[in-house]
Design a protein around this motif. Structure first.
Motif, short mmCIF file in Angstrom:
data_model
loop_
_atom_site.label_atom_id
_atom_site.label_comp_id
_atom_site.label_asym_id
_atom_site.label_seq_id
_atom_site.Cartn_x
_atom_site.Cartn_y
_atom_site.Cartn_z
N HIS A 10 0.87 -1.17 0.00
CA HIS A 10 0.00 0.00 0.00
C HIS A 10 0.91 1.22 0.00
O HIS A 10 1.67 1.44 0.95
CB HIS A 10 -0.90 0.00 1.24
N THR A 11 0.89 2.00 -1.08
CA THR A 11 1.73 3.18 -1.20
C THR A 11 0.85 4.40 -1.40
O THR A 11 0.08 4.46 -2.35
CB THR A 11 2.70 3.04 -2.40
N TYR A 12 0.94 5.32 -0.48
CA TYR A 12 0.12 6.53 -0.56
C TYR A 12 0.98 7.76 -0.36
O TYR A 12 2.07 7.70 0.21
CB TYR A 12 -1.00 6.51 0.48
N THR A 13 0.48 8.89 -0.85
CA THR A 13 1.13 10.18 -0.66
C THR A 13 0.12 11.12 -0.03
O THR A 13 -1.01 11.26 -0.52
CB THR A 13 1.61 10.75 -2.00
N ASP A 14 0.51 11.74 1.08
CA ASP A 14 -0.35 12.77 1.68
C ASP A 14 0.36 14.12 1.57
O ASP A 14 1.27 14.26 0.77
CB ASP A 14 -0.73 12.41 3.13
N THR A 18 5.43 10.40 1.20
CA THR A 18 4.96 9.17 0.58
C THR A 18 5.38 8.02 1.47
O THR A 18 6.50 8.00 1.98
CB THR A 18 5.57 8.99 -0.83
N THR A 20 5.09 3.60 2.08
CA THR A 20 4.72 2.28 1.58
C THR A 20 4.66 1.31 2.75
O THR A 20 5.56 1.28 3.59
CB THR A 20 5.74 1.76 0.54
N TYR A 48 -7.18 5.71 1.72
CA TYR A 48 -6.48 5.66 0.43
C TYR A 48 -6.76 4.31 -0.25
O TYR A 48 -5.86 3.50 -0.47
CB TYR A 48 -4.97 5.83 0.64
N ASP A 50 -7.42 3.38 -3.22
CA ASP A 50 -6.89 3.14 -4.57
C ASP A 50 -5.37 3.02 -4.58
O ASP A 50 -4.75 3.03 -5.64
CB ASP A 50 -7.32 4.27 -5.51
N CYS A 51 -4.76 2.88 -3.41
CA CYS A 51 -3.30 2.88 -3.32
C CYS A 51 -2.70 1.49 -3.07
O CYS A 51 -1.53 1.39 -2.71
CB CYS A 51 -2.87 3.85 -2.23
#
Length: 168
Positions: A10-14, A18, A20, A48, A50-51
């Motif tokens: 799961h990799t997200y950016t806020d 970023t 993972t 998140y 879609d991550c």
């Protein structure tokens, strides 16, 4: 014969960074979807949805054959950017009947708030892990930190997160 395994990340950016999170390995896409379905119910992951990223990795492959010379990245973490290329000659580890695999990384402390870490690969047996580590111990970087390999035996199709992240 080469074998591959599926991995779920799961990799997200806020607003600030970023991140993972590794969620688990599986020998089938169906089991990976079940892991994702559990994770998406937890805080952070549901924020998140879609991550989620599915990758494939070739089993018993060393991803750092040449060693290393310097700290990589701003926080000293250097992971494989994407999965391996899988072709028709590579088959699923499902054929091996494995229930666990061995994940190997190398991490050492640079100073109080900074570690240098590299993901080495995923292996089918402890014997293959030990052989890979012996090969790496004389390579640049690794030879200065020979006792800093981390071996984790992981159950397949098991979610490695028991709670979410961030604010609830």
């Amino acid at each position: 014969m080469e074998y591959f395994i599926y991995a779920l990340n799961h990799t997200y950016t806020d607003d600030s960074h970023t991140d993972t999170k590794f969620l688990g390995f599986s020998n089938s896409l169906e089991d990976l979807e079940k892991l994702k379905a559990k994770a998406v119910l937890m805080s952070g992951f549901r924020d998140y949805p879609d991550c989620f990223v599915t990758d494939c990795y070739i089993m018993d492959k060393i991803h750092w054959n040449n060693g290393f010379e310097k700290v990589i990245g701003e926080i000293g973490r250097d992971y494989i950017e994407k999965g391996d290329e899988i072709d028709e000659n590579c088959i699923s580890v499902k054929e091996l009947g494995l229930s666990t695999v061995f994940s190997v990384s190398h991490s050492y402390t640079i100073h109080t708030f900074l570690d240098d870490e590299r993901y080495i690969g995923v292996f089918s047996t402890l014997k293959k892990v030990e052989k890979a580590i012996e090969e790496l111990k004389n390579k640049p970087g690794f030879k200065d930190h020979q006792d800093d390999f981390i071996i984790c035996e992981l159950d397949l199709a098991t979610l490695l997160w028991s709670s979410g992240f961030g604010s609830c």
